[in-house]
Design a protein around this motif. Structure first.
Motif, PDB file in Angstrom:
ATOM      1  N   LYS A  94       0.826  -1.204   0.000  1.00  0.00           N
ATOM      2  CA  LYS A  94       0.000   0.000   0.000  1.00  0.00           C
ATOM      3  C   LYS A  94       0.867   1.263   0.000  1.00  0.00           C
ATOM      4  N   THR A  95       2.013   1.187   0.685  1.00  0.00           N
ATOM      5  CA  THR A  95       2.890   2.369   0.696  1.00  0.00           C
ATOM      6  C   THR A  95       3.433   2.666  -0.698  1.00  0.00           C
ATOM      7  N   LEU A  96       3.673   1.622  -1.515  1.00  0.00           N
ATOM      8  CA  LEU A  96       4.097   1.851  -2.905  1.00  0.00           C
ATOM      9  C   LEU A  96       2.998   2.569  -3.675  1.00  0.00           C
ATOM     10  N   SER A  97       1.753   2.196  -3.409  1.00  0.00           N
ATOM     11  CA  SER A  97       0.618   2.842  -4.073  1.00  0.00           C
ATOM     12  C   SER A  97       0.485   4.295  -3.626  1.00  0.00           C
ATOM     13  N   GLU A  98       0.730   4.546  -2.330  1.00  0.00           N
ATOM     14  CA  GLU A  98       0.556   5.901  -1.777  1.00  0.00           C
ATOM     15  C   GLU A  98       1.556   6.896  -2.346  1.00  0.00           C
ATOM     16  N   VAL A  99       2.743   6.417  -2.744  1.00  0.00           N
ATOM     17  CA  VAL A  99       3.741   7.340  -3.306  1.00  0.00           C
ATOM     18  C   VAL A  99       3.589   7.476  -4.815  1.00  0.00           C
ATOM     19  N   GLY A 100       2.484   6.960  -5.362  1.00  0.00           N
ATOM     20  CA  GLY A 100       2.199   7.155  -6.790  1.00  0.00           C
ATOM     21  C   GLY A 100       2.809   6.134  -7.706  1.00  0.00           C
ATOM     22  N   LEU A 101       3.154   4.931  -7.151  1.00  0.00           N
ATOM     23  CA  LEU A 101       3.765   3.896  -7.987  1.00  0.00           C
ATOM     24  C   LEU A 101       2.789   2.755  -8.271  1.00  0.00           C
ATOM     25  N   GLY A 102       1.495   3.049  -8.295  1.00  0.00           N
ATOM     26  CA  GLY A 102       0.494   2.019  -8.537  1.00  0.00           C
ATOM     27  C   GLY A 102       0.646   1.336  -9.877  1.00  0.00           C
ATOM     28  N   TYR A 103       1.297   1.991 -10.829  1.00  0.00           N
ATOM     29  CA  TYR A 103       1.434   1.446 -12.189  1.00  0.00           C
ATOM     30  C   TYR A 103       2.647   0.535 -12.342  1.00  0.00           C
ATOM     31  N   VAL A 104       3.587   0.544 -11.381  1.00  0.00           N
ATOM     32  CA  VAL A 104       4.807  -0.264 -11.468  1.00  0.00           C
ATOM     33  C   VAL A 104       4.479  -1.704 -11.080  1.00  0.00           C
ATOM     34  N   THR A 105       5.078  -2.672 -11.768  1.00  0.00           N
ATOM     35  CA  THR A 105       4.867  -4.070 -11.367  1.00  0.00           C
ATOM     36  C   THR A 105       5.803  -4.414 -10.216  1.00  0.00           C
ATOM     37  N   LEU A 106       5.400  -5.373  -9.387  1.00  0.00           N
ATOM     38  CA  LEU A 106       6.210  -5.744  -8.225  1.00  0.00           C
ATOM     39  C   LEU A 106       7.578  -6.263  -8.644  1.00  0.00           C
ATOM     40  N   LEU A 117      11.332   5.634  -0.667  1.00  0.00           N
ATOM     41  CA  LEU A 117      10.437   6.356   0.240  1.00  0.00           C
ATOM     42  C   LEU A 117       9.345   5.420   0.761  1.00  0.00           C
ATOM     43  N   ALA A 118       8.793   4.601  -0.140  1.00  0.00           N
ATOM     44  CA  ALA A 118       7.756   3.641   0.265  1.00  0.00           C
ATOM     45  C   ALA A 118       8.322   2.643   1.261  1.00  0.00           C
ATOM     46  N   SER A 119       9.566   2.208   1.036  1.00  0.00           N
ATOM     47  CA  SER A 119      10.203   1.257   1.948  1.00  0.00           C
ATOM     48  C   SER A 119      10.338   1.850   3.343  1.00  0.00           C
ATOM     49  N   GLU A 120      10.685   3.130   3.410  1.00  0.00           N
ATOM     50  CA  GLU A 120      10.814   3.796   4.716  1.00  0.00           C
ATOM     51  C   GLU A 120       9.445   4.013   5.359  1.00  0.00           C
ATOM     52  N   LEU A 121       8.440   4.322   4.535  1.00  0.00           N
ATOM     53  CA  LEU A 121       7.092   4.565   5.067  1.00  0.00           C
ATOM     54  C   LEU A 121       6.502   3.308   5.693  1.00  0.00           C
ATOM     55  N   SER A 122       6.887   2.144   5.150  1.00  0.00           N
ATOM     56  CA  SER A 122       6.321   0.902   5.669  1.00  0.00           C
ATOM     57  C   SER A 122       6.902   0.538   7.032  1.00  0.00           C
ATOM     58  N   LYS A 123       8.005   1.200   7.417  1.00  0.00           N
ATOM     59  CA  LYS A 123       8.599   0.970   8.743  1.00  0.00           C
ATOM     60  C   LYS A 123       7.891   1.857   9.768  1.00  0.00           C
ATOM     61  N   ARG A 124       7.982   1.472  11.003  1.00  0.00           N
ATOM     62  CA  ARG A 124       7.330   2.264  12.054  1.00  0.00           C
ATOM     63  C   ARG A 124       8.243   3.425  12.429  1.00  0.00           C
ATOM     64  N   ASP A 125       7.723   4.648  12.373  1.00  0.00           N
ATOM     65  CA  ASP A 125       8.554   5.813  12.705  1.00  0.00           C
ATOM     66  C   ASP A 125       8.349   6.192  14.168  1.00  0.00           C
ATOM     67  N   THR A 126       9.275   6.995  14.672  1.00  0.00           N
ATOM     68  CA  THR A 126       9.260   7.376  16.090  1.00  0.00           C
ATOM     69  C   THR A 126       8.700   8.780  16.299  1.00  0.00           C
ATOM     70  N   GLY A 127       8.494   9.508  15.205  1.00  0.00           N
ATOM     71  CA  GLY A 127       8.073  10.905  15.356  1.00  0.00           C
ATOM     72  C   GLY A 127       9.252  11.835  15.565  1.00  0.00           C
ATOM     73  N   LYS A 128      10.487  11.259  15.604  1.00  0.00           N
ATOM     74  CA  LYS A 128      11.688  12.094  15.771  1.00  0.00           C
ATOM     75  C   LYS A 128      12.687  11.815  14.650  1.00  0.00           C
ATOM     76  N   THR A 129      12.155  11.384  13.511  1.00  0.00           N
ATOM     77  CA  THR A 129      13.015  11.039  12.375  1.00  0.00           C
ATOM     78  C   THR A 129      13.263  12.269  11.500  1.00  0.00           C
ATOM     79  N   PHE A 130      14.491  12.373  10.967  1.00  0.00           N
ATOM     80  CA  PHE A 130      14.869  13.464  10.069  1.00  0.00           C
ATOM     81  C   PHE A 130      15.030  12.864   8.668  1.00  0.00           C
ATOM     82  N   TYR A 131      14.091  13.177   7.775  1.00  0.00           N
ATOM     83  CA  TYR A 131      14.131  12.665   6.392  1.00  0.00           C
ATOM     84  C   TYR A 131      14.783  13.701   5.473  1.00  0.00           C
ATOM     85  N   ILE A 132      15.635  13.224   4.558  1.00  0.00           N
ATOM     86  CA  ILE A 132      16.269  14.103   3.558  1.00  0.00           C
ATOM     87  C   ILE A 132      15.932  13.558   2.177  1.00  0.00           C
ATOM     88  N   LEU A 133      15.299  14.375   1.345  1.00  0.00           N
ATOM     89  CA  LEU A 133      14.947  13.964  -0.023  1.00  0.00           C
ATOM     90  C   LEU A 133      15.581  14.917  -1.024  1.00  0.00           C
TER      91      LEU A 133
END
Length: 950
Positions: A820-832, A849-865
């Motif tokens: 579902k996280t892959l779908s949420e980042v707009g990759l619904g069209y990519v095959t697994l 990004l989807a891989s990181e989203l599927s992990k449980r965050d602590t609310g104190k994470t610093f993301y760099i994109l």
């Protein structure tokens, strides 16, 4: 502007085609489309991510053009290359020779630079080889070159009536006993030599101290210098020149030495240079490369910081990381003996050791140490201690592969102390033109180099000007193309592997503009990536110039300015993957604005990314970086407010990547993960206690082989394999999860070893991947494919799009959460199972990004994109923003490096660098909200943002 021919003006080629017409394109998700667009125009192909833009531009039009080119080869040549598969299209008419300029970086070789790729540096080398002036690196004097006749005239004039000794230098500053050399000199008929300043008779078996450094000259003649003996003097000088390789010494009556040479020579010190050639200025040639770093400008060395990550530990507890914890070995016993002699213990924390003692352990101790071991009772050896650095260096050169891999983690890359990063040997750096050596010119930003080249002929002497004029024309022409595509902030010495995909693509574009080809179709893949809005205009003008000389320019692009500046737009959609593949709109920009599609709605302003009504207040805490001075940063101090979406922007080359990727991220990574990447120079950082981890989501590939795919990268494939191994059919057959892996023997197809593809090496052409003839791309053998879940085999699951997989696994919560996280980042069209090699930089970034989203965050994470909007349509940017906002709403901090104004306007806090790129950048122009940014007079970003916030 070049004058157009009648053929170009008519837009017809020699076959009478005025358009490129594609009939029945079915490649990938294209739905049997027909499309026609005008030749010799700038055409933009756009649409949502995954709609089929690349399938049409690259996999259909370019692939057919490449196939036709291959067909033009002889049957003999084609036999070495194999046949190229015809793209799935009925026919294409009006197709010109096609050149593809894609995003992929040109190479990862550290020796490839902007200068070598564009050939500007090659012309600079030629310029310095032919028109430079040499100076001594010992005295700074200008080197002189004289003929034999000039030298003889000088000797008669200076020493007439005086005694002199003519010497031919054969050894300068080298160790050895030179017994064989003295034998050879005797055979030549000479009876005396001058060794280390003393004239000696040559005797049989004569030799010198082999461990000392020696200077040796042959005594050619001892004579009184007079005009009447000119012939004898001339013969002696000629003989000395022959044996001294163009260099002679003269010792006068007082014993002083004077130097003369046919080569470039410093009369004061006797220093001589070889005649310069173009390879004398090449860091890829042994004649020009710095001998210490072999022309890389960097050396790998072990430093105190790299091998002692925690000074609170003692040596016994693994304080010296590469050595590990204490063991009963000779090396540890030697360390123990050194410490004992200095009243310390192996259990003393490293920070408490006296400074000199720690240096002895690292660098070695000449004083012998007594060593004994439990393994060798009664042994008591006196030996010197070579030090930790020497041991690690020995492992790097002589250790096993496994040992070398372990030790390599502790190597720090430092600027070479000999060449100071210039890559060239010292002689090459002392050939100057207008007071500058070639390394100084190569390190200038391209706009600074362009300014230096303006009027440089007026600052040269007549000889230099005559030689340099034509070479300078070529340099200026190539440099002009690079400046035209907005790369003014790069330098010729910039390694190619450090460039973004967009920068590498624009370098290739500049090279193509320089070829001045006519009647070609260029296909570009988002050339605007990484460009600030200000520099976008230059790029558009360059593409128009390419069009105006008589070429068709096809651009796959989402940039609004590029679309509106084009001659024709093709919009593919309406959705992504299987929901796309159709032409939803086409025509000139004014026509597109009247049609209804996702693209036209955003272009006309009917749909837009909403500006948030309020900006987040954040947590009230700051991460503060002080005194950053890496690359072009000018002592930058900046605060990052936590709990907000922070956007770092600025013109291209202003210092964004240096500040974030090369300074901030390595600091955080070292703090949280003990990584060994050394940050650029900075003074201090405060506020680290406010965050608990850092995650960088960049655009590097998720894998370099077809074996890597979104399912394996996100870890969902492990859960899918476990599900299949738990099925009744799998249990009956005794299949374990490994049976469903395409990376291990058992269930995979052994012909392609589970890759589904076979690599065909094309030698002098790019390698080609073709489907495996045994499994037809399914990766598995027949027995494995017989195990099915809800009627689908493991191969069928890998062929599913993310959107299909969300429905298929709706009752498998563990699998569903990751997909579902892959779908949420707009990759619904990519095959697994889509091969990682086919994912764009932006898609790879969203998989991460989807891989990181599927992990449980602590609310104190610093993301760099880094530029997450790469490859994204307006509609996809909205999906991405929804995901990023979720992260920030949970209390995390998201820092985005971006030029896209839709991203800038929704940020909570903007940091704008500039004001220019390269040397003119490196300062903080503005910090604050987007509303405050538009009021800043210094900021270029603010001027463009003003339109968006209206």
């Amino acid at each position: 502007m070049p004058k157009k021919t009648a053929l170009q003006n008519s837009q017809f080629d020699e076959t009478g085609h005025s358009h490129v017409s594609v009939f029945g394109a079915r490649e990938h998700n294209l739905k049997n489309i027909d499309i026609s667009f005008p030749r010799n125009k700038m055409v933009v192909i756009t649409g949502v991510s995954g709609s089929g833009k690349s399938s049409l531009a690259f996999d259909t039009i370019y692939a057919e053009g490449q196939r036709r080119y291959m067909e033009s080869f002889s049957a003999y040549a084609r036999s070495f290359m194999g046949g190229m598969e015809r793209p799935d299209v009925d026919k294409i008419e009006g197709l010109s020779p096609v050149i593809s300029i894609e995003q992929k970086t040109t190479g990862r070789n550290p020796r490839s630079t902007v200068g070598t790729t564009t050939e500007v540096y090659d012309f600079l080398r030629l310029l310095f080889a032919r028109a430079s002036e040499a100076f001594s690196y010992q005295t700074g004097n200008k080197m002189v070159k004289q003929s034999e006749d000039q030298i003889i005239d000088q000797l008669i004039q200076a020493y007439s009536g005086k005694k002199a000794i003519i010497l031919a230098p054969v050894v300068k500053g080298r160790k050895g006993h030179y017994r064989e050399l003295f034998v050879q000199i005797r055979k030549l008929g000479f009876t005396k030599v001058r060794a280390d300043g003393e004239i000696l008779d040559l005797e049989p078996k004569m030799q010198l101290d082999r461990y000392k450094t020696h200077d040796i000259e042959i005594v050619i003649d001892r004579l009184k210098v007079e005009e009447k003996d000119r012939f004898r003097l001339a013969q002696s000088v000629k003989t000395a020149m022959s044996h001294g390789k163009g260099l002679i010494f003269l010792q006068d009556e007082a014993g002083d030495i004077h130097y003369y040479s046919k080569l470039l020579m410093d009369p004061a010190s006797g220093l001589a240079y070889d005649e310069p050639a173009p390879n004398s200025f090449s860091f890829n040639s042994p004649y020009g490369a710095c001998p210490k770093c072999n022309g890389l400008g960097l050396i790998e060395k072990f430093t105190k910081e790299s091998i002692i990550p925690d000074a609170d530990l003692s040596i016994s507890r693994g304080g010296i990381a590469p050595l590990g914890e204490y063991r009963d070995t000779w090396f540890f016993k030697k360390i123990e003996a050194v410490l004992k002699r200095n009243d310390c213990s192996i259990s003393t924390p490293l920070k408490d050791l006296p400074k000199g003692v720690l240096d002895k352990i690292l660098e070695g101790d000449d004083e012998p140490v007594a060593v004994s071991s439990k393994k060798h009772p009664g042994t008591d050896w006196n030996t010197t201690f070579e030090g930790v650095y020497a041991l690690l260096s020995q492992i790097m050169t002589q250790g096993t592969d496994k040992m070398q891999a372990q030790v390599k983690d502790y190597v720090a890359r430092k600027t070479c102390p000999d060449c100071e990063g210039s890559r060239l040997r010292i002689e090459s750096r002392h050939f100057l033109i207008d007071g500058k050596n070639i390394s100084e010119l190569a390190n200038m930003s391209l706009d600074t180099l362009g300014a230096w080249l303006e009027g440089v002929e007026d600052r040269l002497n007549d000889r230099q000007r005559l030689i340099a004029t034509e070479i300078l024309k070529e340099i200026r022409k190539r440099l002009g193309f690079l400046l035209d595509v907005g790369l003014y902030y790069l330098s010729l010495n910039r390694p190619l592997k450090t460039l973004s995909g967009g920068e590498a693509q624009r370098i290739r574009l500049a090279t193509q503009i320089g070829t001045q080809l006519v009647g070609v179709m260029y296909i570009l893949d988002e050339p605007s990536i990484g460009l600030h809005q200000r520099d976008n205009v230059k790029l558009i003008n360059s593409l128009k110039a390419l069009r105006d000389v008589g070429n068709t320019v096809v651009v796959v692009e989402h940039d609004k300015d590029m679309m509106l500046a084009s001659d024709y737009i093709v919009d593919i959609g309406p959705g992504a993957g299987r929901l796309g593949g159709e032409i939803v709109a086409k025509g000139v920009p004014s026509e597109i604005l009247k049609q209804r599609s996702n693209t036209s709605d955003y272009l006309s302003g009917q749909t837009e990314i909403a500006i948030p009504k309020t900006r987040r207040e954040g947590k009230g805490s700051l991460l503060s970086l002080k005194g950053a001075t890496g690359n072009n940063l000018k002592n930058v101090s900046v605060d990052f407010p936590l709990g907000k979406m922070i956007l770092v922007t600025g013109v291209s080359g202003s210092g964004k990547s240096t500040l974030i990727h090369e300074t901030l991220y390595p600091i955080l990574s070292n703090h949280f993960y003990r990584s060994h990447k050394e940050p650029m120079p900075y003074q201090k950082i405060d506020g680290l206690e406010e965050i608990d981890k850092v995650i960088e989501v960049d655009q590097s590939p998720i894998g370099r082989t077809p074996r890597s795919n979104p399912a394996t990268y996100t870890g969902v494939f492990t859960d899918i394999r476990a599900l299949f191994s738990a099925l009744p059919e799998a249990k009956i057959r005794g299949y374990k999860p490994g049976r469903f892996s395409f990376n291990v023997k058992g269930g995979r197809c052994e012909t392609c070893e589970g890759a589904g593809m076979k690599l065909i090496e094309m030698d002098f052409l790019p390698n080609v991947h073709v489907h495996c003839e045994t499994c037809k791309g399914k990766r598995y053998n027949r027995e494995t494919l017989e195990v099915r879940f809800k009627g689908k085999s493991i191969s069928d699951v890998l062929d599913m799009t993310v959107t299909q997989a969300v429905d298929f696994f709706e009752n498998q919560p563990k699998i569903l959460r990751k997909i579902k996280t892959l779908s949420e980042v707009g990759l619904g069209y990519v095959t697994l199972g889509q091969h990682a090699t086919t994912l764009s930089g932006g898609e790879a970034q969203r998989v991460k990004l989807a891989s990181e989203l599927s992990k449980r965050d602590t609310g104190k994470t610093f993301y760099i994109l880094d530029e997450p909007t790469t490859g994204l349509h307006f509609q996809d940017i909205q999906h991405l923003l929804n995901v990023l906002n979720k992260l920030v709403d949970k209390g995390n901090t998201v820092l985005v490096i971006e030029h896209n104004l839709d991203m800038v306007k929704v940020a909570d806090h903007v940091i704008d660098l500039g004001p220019e790129g390269g040397d003119g950048g490196g300062t903080i122009v503005f910090t604050g909200t987007p509303e405050q940014l538009v009021k800043s007079r210094k900021s270029y970003t603010g001027k463009f943002l003003k339109e968006e916030l209206k």
